[in-house]
Design an enzyme around this catalytic site. Structure first.
Site, PDB file in Angstrom:
ATOM      1  N   CYS A 197       0.830  -1.196   0.000  1.00 56.84           N
ATOM      2  CA  CYS A 197       0.000   0.000   0.000  1.00 56.84           C
ATOM      3  C   CYS A 197       0.873   1.258   0.000  1.00 56.84           C
ATOM      4  CB  CYS A 197      -0.884   0.017   1.244  1.00 56.84           C
ATOM      5  SG  CYS A 197      -2.026  -1.366   1.355  1.00 56.84           S
ATOM      6  N   CYS A 219       1.778  -8.597   6.697  1.00 55.44           N
ATOM      7  CA  CYS A 219       0.446  -8.014   6.881  1.00 55.44           C
ATOM      8  C   CYS A 219      -0.520  -9.014   7.510  1.00 55.44           C
ATOM      9  CB  CYS A 219      -0.098  -7.524   5.554  1.00 55.44           C
ATOM     10  SG  CYS A 219       0.031  -8.710   4.231  1.00 55.44           S
TER      11      CYS A 219
HETATM   12  S1  SF4 Z   1      -1.571  -0.997   7.396  1.00 52.67           S
HETATM   13 FE1  SF4 Z   1      -1.756  -2.752   5.956  1.00 52.67          FE
HETATM   14  S2  SF4 Z   1      -3.725  -2.525   4.855  1.00 52.67           S
HETATM   15 FE2  SF4 Z   1      -3.291  -0.583   5.951  1.00 52.67          FE
HETATM   16  S3  SF4 Z   1      -2.386   0.715   4.369  1.00 52.67           S
HETATM   17 FE3  SF4 Z   1      -0.690  -0.307   5.471  1.00 52.67          FE
HETATM   18  S4  SF4 Z   1      -0.242  -2.247   4.381  1.00 52.67           S
HETATM   19 FE4  SF4 Z   1      -2.237  -1.437   3.652  1.00 52.67          FE
END
Ligand code: SF4
EC number: 1.8.4.10
Length: 225
Positions: A197, A219
């Site tokens: 992300c 994740c």
């Molecule tokens: S915490 Fe996880 S789902 Fe949220 S933006 Fe970051 S990588 Fe993506």
């Protein structure tokens, strides 16, 4: 139902199987209850090309967190166009609904919850009803992935999981991509070895650019490799 790979594939040295052979075995046993998890990184460029050559009707899914890079959406469209596939999409709540429930920028205040909402939950939906899934994990990406088997029972999600590129190196992946002129995520050309992300990904080798500066390394999608 067996959960032992030696029973699923009697007499087969699974570790000796090539990536196309792993995919062939998975297709033979589980298609159409089989899907490739696609995050549009270089490994999936390879797997998409191999898998769709073996089974043009193979299923592919993506988790859309709504905070992916524009380059990721670009290669997503390029892949669908090149192969004529429709990637199945699973997603968490919109950013507005997430903000209303948990406040803005949950990725900064509580990344574990953010990943749970945007990735782990949608992955559970994607895997529901499947008998097998395929990922682009490689052993040399990080210590947490060093023991990734090529095919094994996924205890947490209760289906078979294949990592056909488990023993591939970075150079193997790039050689395949360039040889076949495959579409790939252009962020790789800008130093991003691993791409997630926008808020949690920086350029870096291996997975060092993911959640850089924090203890978080995964994740939650592949905690059991
Ligand atoms: S915490 Fe996880 S789902 Fe949220 S933006 Fe970051 S990588 Fe993506």
């Amino acid at each position: 139902m067996t959960t032992d790979v030696a029973t699923l594939l009697p007499g087969t040295d699974v570790e000796a199987l090539t990536a196309p052979e792993v995919l062939g075995v998975m297709v033979e046993h589980f298609h159409p209850s089989l899907s490739l998890a696609c995050s549009f990184q270089k490994e999936e460029a390879v797997l998409l090309d191999m898998l769709l050559a073996i089974e043009p009707g193979a299923r592919v899914f993506a988790l859309d967190t709504h905070v992916l890079f524009p380059e990721t959406y670009d290669v997503w469209r390029a892949v669908e166009k090149r192969y004529g596939v429709r990637v199945e999409v699973y997603q968490g709540p919109s950013l507005g609904r997430q903000a209303a429930a948990h406040g803005d920028a949950l990725w900064a205040s509580n990344p574990a919850l953010c990943c749970a909402i945007r990735k782990v939950g949608p992955l559970g939906e994607a895997l529901s009803g499947l008998r097998g899934w395929i990922t682009g994990m490689r052993r040399d990406q990080s210590p947490t992935r060093a023991g990734a088997p090529k095919i094994a029972w996924d205890e947490r999600h209760e289906l078979w999981k294949a990592n056909p590129l488990a023993d591939w190196r970075d150079g193997d992946v790039w050689a395949y991509i360039h040889e076949r002129e495959l579409p790939y995520n252009r962020l790789h050309d800008r130093g991003y070895a691993s791409i997630g992300c926008t808020h949690c990904t920086l350029p870096g080798d291996g997975r060092e650019g993911r959640w850089a500066g924090s203890d978080k390394t995964e994740c939650g999608l592949h905690l059991d490799a």
